[in-house]
Design an enzyme around this catalytic site. Structure first.
Site, PDB file in Angstrom:
ATOM      1  N   GLU A 233      27.215   6.619  -6.252  1.00  0.00           N
ATOM      2  CA  GLU A 233      28.038   6.054  -5.259  1.00  0.00           C
ATOM      3  C   GLU A 233      29.250   7.095  -4.746  1.00  0.00           C
ATOM      4  OE1 GLU A 233      30.996   4.501  -3.851  1.00  0.00           O
ATOM      5  OE2 GLU A 233      31.750   4.032  -5.728  1.00  0.00           O
ATOM      6  N   CYS A 267      38.392   6.058  -2.736  1.00  0.00           N
ATOM      7  CA  CYS A 267      36.548   6.789  -1.805  1.00  0.00           C
ATOM      8  C   CYS A 267      36.522   5.504  -0.609  1.00  0.00           C
ATOM      9  CB  CYS A 267      35.615   6.615  -2.850  1.00  0.00           C
ATOM     10  SG  CYS A 267      35.022   4.876  -3.526  1.00  0.00           S
TER      11      CYS A 267
END
Ligand code: ADP
Length: 464
Positions: A233, A267
């Site tokens: 990720e 993120c």
């Protein structure tokens, strides 16, 4: 000279003050193969339990985590600088969702039966073996939690290597789970990229990693020769599209919140904002007004919405990107005053374009870049002009039209009039170079398991 058996310490510094918060013993690189071997030994009996049995062993940890949530939150806030209520909120989120998460993982990993005229096949979700979980510092409780829980319930044993910036809180988190787990099932490993790399190269079967795109590429290369499974990720460069019919107050509130939350160290931070030229001025004014209301300071102080960057290196990277953009013609529309220590004042940049590094590389700081567009086709082209593809948002009053635009954006998760995170049970998923594998939800949980198919001849239903 150090005495021969002294243990080196990994010290955590408070990024708001520079003071040491505490330390953990650094895991020697040469100890890692042995720790992985112990995890493999422990996996035999752990993997022999059912998913439900493993979930039952973990279940009492929920109440323990809840009881410790304030303390863990305070530690996380001191260690990496997010505002105290947000850090406590993160710990509570993990504790409150713990039991539901366990049930969700067990359900996702239960057997599936497939039949045709010939065969009855049972799809089983078996353990993969030993899992290395390598996590970042920006959500220092949630990231270990989301990586470790599905890995354990799936029957793997886990070596957790948290970021070197947030070892203390990860150590506490692992300690709570280890009050209930058999020895060797969850082993914390403390250190930086060197310990992380040693883990990937060791005899592990699965690497679950959340972090930067650059490190993700290194991990993929290191995992390649052994064909180890990887769940990556990675970062993002999330766009926000503000269409001509958008509720400008709502869009500006979202832009400010999602660009500056956690000092932009998320993120799925909004890093690029594209606004219809007809409403660009109004939208920008509203963003500037809201940005002026933000209070930056020590994350432990009440009312502080933005703390420092996690460390000097992260600050230097963000400041360099802003300075480079300004040299190339970008204009500071608000904020950006110089700040001491690891602090970076939130800044809104306009007159930006895609030749600038700040529009191409992940910033991971409190910077909002605003660019106007003339047509929706142009907005979509700009949004997709990036190797990243994690999250995105589209604001527009006509939600059917906004959803059509959302579907054209190359991102794993797109929110209409809100953030990109999906409804409960949706995976956290990136496209393009933002992800290689994904997590959460049934689809995500199943990646922690090896699917096996056991088939036998179908027994014909007896007549009559
Ligand atoms: P940042 O430098 O912003 O923390 P990284 O992606 O480099 O972001 O770090 C995320 C996690 O990956 C941390 O736990 C870090 O120690 C670890 N890490 C860094 N380099 C490597 C590597 N080459 N192999 C494995 N893990 C690494």
């Amino acid at each position: 000279m150090r005495p021969p058996h002294s243990v080196q310490q990994l010290v955590s510094l408070d990024p708001a003050t520079g003071e040491p918060v505490g330390s953990v013993p650094l895991t020697p690189i040469e100890a890692i193969p042995r720790l992985v071997f112990q995890a493999r030994e422990a996996q035999r009996s752990w993997g022999a339990l059912t998913h439900a049995q493993r979930a039952e062993i973990l279940r009492p940890a929920a109440a323990r985590l809840k009881a410790e949530a304030k303390r863990l939150g305070a530690l996380a806030s001191r260690e990496m600088g997010k505002p105290l209520p947000e850090a406590i909120g993160e710990a509570n989120h993990c504790a409150d969702g713990f039991t539901g998460e366990l049930d969700g993982i067990v359900a996702a990993l239960s057997d599936v039966v497939r039949e045709d005229g010939r065969l009855t096949s049972v799809l089983r979700h078996a353990p993969l073996g030993v899992c290395a979980a390598i996590t970042p510092w920006n959500f220092p409780i949630l990231m270990p939690h989301q990586s470790v829980l599905p890995a354990l319930v799936a029957g793997n044993t886990v070596l957790l290597k948290p970021s070197e910036e947030t070892s203390l809180v990860a150590c506490e988190y692992a300690g709570i789970l280890n009050e209930f787990l058999p020895p060797g099932v969850l082993t914390p490993v403390f250190g930086d990229g060197a310990q992380g790399r040693a883990l990937v190269l060791a005899d592990v079967n699965l690497v679950v990693f959340t972090g930067s795109r650059e490190t993700g590429k290194k991990i993929l290369a290191d995992a390649g020769p052994g064909l180890k499974r990887v769940i990556l990720e990675l970062g993002g460069k999330d766009p926000l599209l503000v269409l001509d019919d958008a509720d400008l107050d709502a869009a500006a509130a979202f832009a400010v919140r999602n660009s500056f939350r956690n000092a932009g160290q998320v993120c799925v931070s909004t890093e690029r904002i594209y606004v219809d030229a007809r409403i660009h001025g109004d939208f920008l004014r509203k963003m500037i007004e809201r940005t002026a209301l933000l209070k930056q300071g020590n994350p432990a102080e009440p009312g502080v919405g933005i703390g420092p960057m996690v460390n000097a290196r992260q600050k230097a990277k963000v400041v360099a990107q802003v300075e480079d953009a300004v040299r190339a013609g970008a204009r500071v529309a608000a904020g950006g005053e110089p700040r001491g220590g690891n602090f970076v004042a939130p800044v809104i940049l306009v007159d930006v374009n895609h030749t600038m590094e700040i529009m191409r590389e992940e910033t991971f700081g409190p910077v909002a870049c605003v660019q106007s567009f003339a047509t929706i086709d142009e907005a979509v082209r700009l949004a997709n002009d990036t190797p990243f593809g994690l999250g995105a948002a589209v604001f527009g009053a006509d939600t059917a039209r906004a959803a059509e635009v959302a579907a054209r954006i190359e991102a794993g998760m797109v929110g209409v009039n809100g953030g990109c995170g999906g409804a409960n049970g949706s995976p956290w998923v990136g496209m393009k170079e933002s992800g290689y594998g994904f997590h959460s939800g049934p689809e995500g949980h199943r990646q922690f398991a090896q699917v096996r198919v056991i088939s036998r001849p179908r027994v014909a239903a007896s007549a009559g």
